[in-house]
Scaffold this active site. Structure first.
Site, PDB file in Angstrom:
ATOM      1  N   ASP A  64       0.839  -1.202   0.000  1.00  0.00           N
ATOM      2  CA  ASP A  64       0.000   0.000   0.000  1.00  0.00           C
ATOM      3  C   ASP A  64       0.877   1.256   0.000  1.00  0.00           C
ATOM      4  O   ASP A  64       0.380   2.379  -0.115  1.00  0.00           O
ATOM      5  CB  ASP A  64      -1.009   0.004   1.150  1.00  0.00           C
ATOM      6  CG  ASP A  64      -0.345   0.008   2.521  1.00  0.00           C
ATOM      7  OD1 ASP A  64       0.891  -0.131   2.600  1.00  0.00           O
ATOM      8  OD2 ASP A  64      -1.087   0.148   3.516  1.00  0.00           O
ATOM      9  N   SER A  65       2.203   1.061   0.097  1.00  0.00           N
ATOM     10  CA  SER A  65       3.130   2.188  -0.097  1.00  0.00           C
ATOM     11  C   SER A  65       2.935   2.810  -1.472  1.00  0.00           C
ATOM     12  O   SER A  65       3.385   3.930  -1.718  1.00  0.00           O
ATOM     13  CB  SER A  65       4.580   1.718   0.063  1.00  0.00           C
ATOM     14  OG  SER A  65       4.821   0.551  -0.693  1.00  0.00           O
ATOM     15  N   ASP A 103      -1.121  -6.169  -0.417  1.00  0.00           N
ATOM     16  CA  ASP A 103      -1.369  -5.494   0.854  1.00  0.00           C
ATOM     17  C   ASP A 103      -2.850  -5.150   0.957  1.00  0.00           C
ATOM     18  O   ASP A 103      -3.421  -4.570   0.031  1.00  0.00           O
ATOM     19  CB  ASP A 103      -0.576  -4.170   0.855  1.00  0.00           C
ATOM     20  CG  ASP A 103       0.271  -3.997   2.092  1.00  0.00           C
ATOM     21  OD1 ASP A 103       0.116  -4.793   3.042  1.00  0.00           O
ATOM     22  OD2 ASP A 103       1.098  -3.069   2.085  1.00  0.00           O
ATOM     23  N   LYS A 133      -1.332  -9.357   2.865  1.00  0.00           N
ATOM     24  CA  LYS A 133      -0.607  -8.898   4.066  1.00  0.00           C
ATOM     25  C   LYS A 133      -1.517  -7.972   4.861  1.00  0.00           C
ATOM     26  O   LYS A 133      -2.207  -7.125   4.266  1.00  0.00           O
ATOM     27  CB  LYS A 133       0.678  -8.153   3.679  1.00  0.00           C
ATOM     28  CG  LYS A 133       1.436  -7.630   4.895  1.00  0.00           C
ATOM     29  CD  LYS A 133       2.820  -7.135   4.551  1.00  0.00           C
ATOM     30  CE  LYS A 133       2.878  -5.741   3.987  1.00  0.00           C
ATOM     31  NZ  LYS A 133       2.269  -4.684   4.815  1.00  0.00           N
ATOM     32  N   GLU A 135      -1.658  -5.569   8.599  1.00  0.00           N
ATOM     33  CA  GLU A 135      -0.856  -4.974   9.666  1.00  0.00           C
ATOM     34  C   GLU A 135      -1.505  -5.242  11.032  1.00  0.00           C
ATOM     35  O   GLU A 135      -2.734  -5.221  11.155  1.00  0.00           O
ATOM     36  CB  GLU A 135      -0.723  -3.457   9.439  1.00  0.00           C
ATOM     37  CG  GLU A 135       0.045  -3.115   8.171  1.00  0.00           C
ATOM     38  CD  GLU A 135       0.275  -1.613   7.998  1.00  0.00           C
ATOM     39  OE1 GLU A 135      -0.055  -0.828   8.906  1.00  0.00           O
ATOM     40  OE2 GLU A 135       0.797  -1.233   6.929  1.00  0.00           O
ATOM     41  N   GLU A 200       8.883  -4.470  10.772  1.00  0.00           N
ATOM     42  CA  GLU A 200       9.341  -3.169  10.260  1.00  0.00           C
ATOM     43  C   GLU A 200       9.731  -2.251  11.425  1.00  0.00           C
ATOM     44  O   GLU A 200       8.997  -2.127  12.417  1.00  0.00           O
ATOM     45  CB  GLU A 200       8.218  -2.503   9.431  1.00  0.00           C
ATOM     46  CG  GLU A 200       8.626  -1.116   8.934  1.00  0.00           C
ATOM     47  CD  GLU A 200       7.722  -0.566   7.834  1.00  0.00           C
ATOM     48  OE1 GLU A 200       6.794  -1.273   7.392  1.00  0.00           O
ATOM     49  OE2 GLU A 200       7.959   0.592   7.434  1.00  0.00           O
TER      50      GLU A 200
HETATM   51  O1  KIV Z   1       3.514  -1.204   1.676  1.00  0.00           O
HETATM   52  C1  KIV Z   1       4.704  -1.521   1.801  1.00  0.00           C
HETATM   53  O2  KIV Z   1       5.529  -1.155   0.982  1.00  0.00           O
HETATM   54  C2  KIV Z   1       5.074  -2.326   2.956  1.00  0.00           C
HETATM   55  C3  KIV Z   1       6.510  -2.612   3.311  1.00  0.00           C
HETATM   56  C4  KIV Z   1       6.654  -3.795   4.163  1.00  0.00           C
HETATM   57  C5  KIV Z   1       7.558  -2.579   2.333  1.00  0.00           C
HETATM   58  O3  KIV Z   1       4.228  -2.736   3.650  1.00  0.00           O
END
Ligand code: KIV
Length: 300
Positions: A64-65, A103, A133, A135, A200
């Protein structure tokens, strides 16, 4: 010809790569057992994912970056499920070997468990992700996702979707109490069925301890060298983020300078009428010139 233009109208050929064995979620655990470092990088579109895959990276995260490095938002919070699906599909079309992890964006798994599962299923069904993924220590959700056959990568420590709660992007687990909590959270995610955990922005010592305690791989970003793998943001390693780098980023190339130089060259060539040349032009056969009443002579 664009990168995607297939020769003679055929489908794009499989990438030429010496890395051939498909990476799967269980394969990551195997790599940990064998002590083989897991390489991971983010990617968000067809062209760059194809290059990352062909370079032999094991795991591609459609992070999501992308909200920040591709879409220009201030943080990761604004990106939507539909935007993440759009980018995951593009990555999926490019990748042959790497494990593709999507993500889950902010808000897509923070309410009812059933909504989180439904959103995660979309990434697998509609975009071809092989894992999602999430969080935080969302143990119940991880269990529900694994029950729904959706492999999960956890993400602990500095979790960018919690930027407002954390009061900025700060290294986490800096006290004994917080380190113990992080270890307990990592253990709980692993017991719930997570296939790997991104750590992280945590002290090296804490990440090393968690890595030694878990049977699933840890993938570090700003978490020291003892993690089972490392991940960075694609734009960071290429100097494409227009911002000072965090301490843990190692820039591998200055692609921004290469692109800037190439674009300036193109602009100059057009302004000087040095592009296109006759060799870069199409021509009407001589026999047709007269019939088409064309009398302009070539300049170059
Ligand atoms: O969104 C992202 O880039 C991440 C990192 C772990 C690289 O979650």
């Amino acid at each position: 010809m664009s990168l995607t233009t297939p020769p003679e109208g055929r489908c794009p050929a499989a990438p030429i790569s010496r890395f051939t064995t498909k990476v799967t979620m269980p394969a990551l655990a195997g790599m940990k057992r064998e002590g083989k470092p897991i390489t991971a990088l983010t990617a968000y579109d067809y062209a760059t994912s194809r290059l990352v895959d062909e370079a032999g990276i094991d795991l591609i995260l459609v992070g999501d970056s992308l909200a920040m490095v591709v879409l220009g938002h201030e943080n990761t919070l604004a990106v939507t499920v539909d935007e993440m699906l759009h980018h995951t599909r593009a990555v999926r079309r490019a990748v042959r070997r790497a494990l593709v992890v999507a993500d889950m964006p902010f808000g897509s798994y923070h309410g009812k468990i059933s909504d989180g599962v439904a959103n995660a299923v979309r990434f697998v069904k509609e975009a071809g992700a092989e894992a999602v993924k999430i969080e935080g220590a969302r143990v119940e959700l991880v269990r529900a996702l694994v029950d729904a056959e959706v492999p999960v990568v956890g993400h602990l420590g500095l979790t960018p979707q919690s930027v407002h709660r954390m009061g900025g992007y700060r290294v986490q687990a800096k006290t004994a109490e917080a380190a113990l909590q992080l270890r307990a959270d990592a253990r709980a995610l692993a017991d719930a069925g997570a296939g790997a955990i991104v750590l992280e922005g945590v002290p090296r010592e804490v990440a090393a301890q968690i890595t030694a305690e878990l049977e699933i791989p840890t993938i570090g970003i700003g978490a020291g060298p003892e993690c089972d793998g490392q991940i960075l943001v694609f734009h960071d390693i290429l100097n494409m983020t227009f911002a000072p780098h965090a301490k843990f980023v190692r820039q591998s190339a200055d692609v921004a300078s290469v692109i800037r130089g190439a674009v300036e060259q193109y602009r100059e060539d057009v302004e000087l009428r040095a592009f296109p040349t006759d060799a870069e032009s199409y021509h009407l056969p001589k026999a047709e010139l007269g019939a088409a009443d064309i009398s302009l002579t070539r300049k170059g």
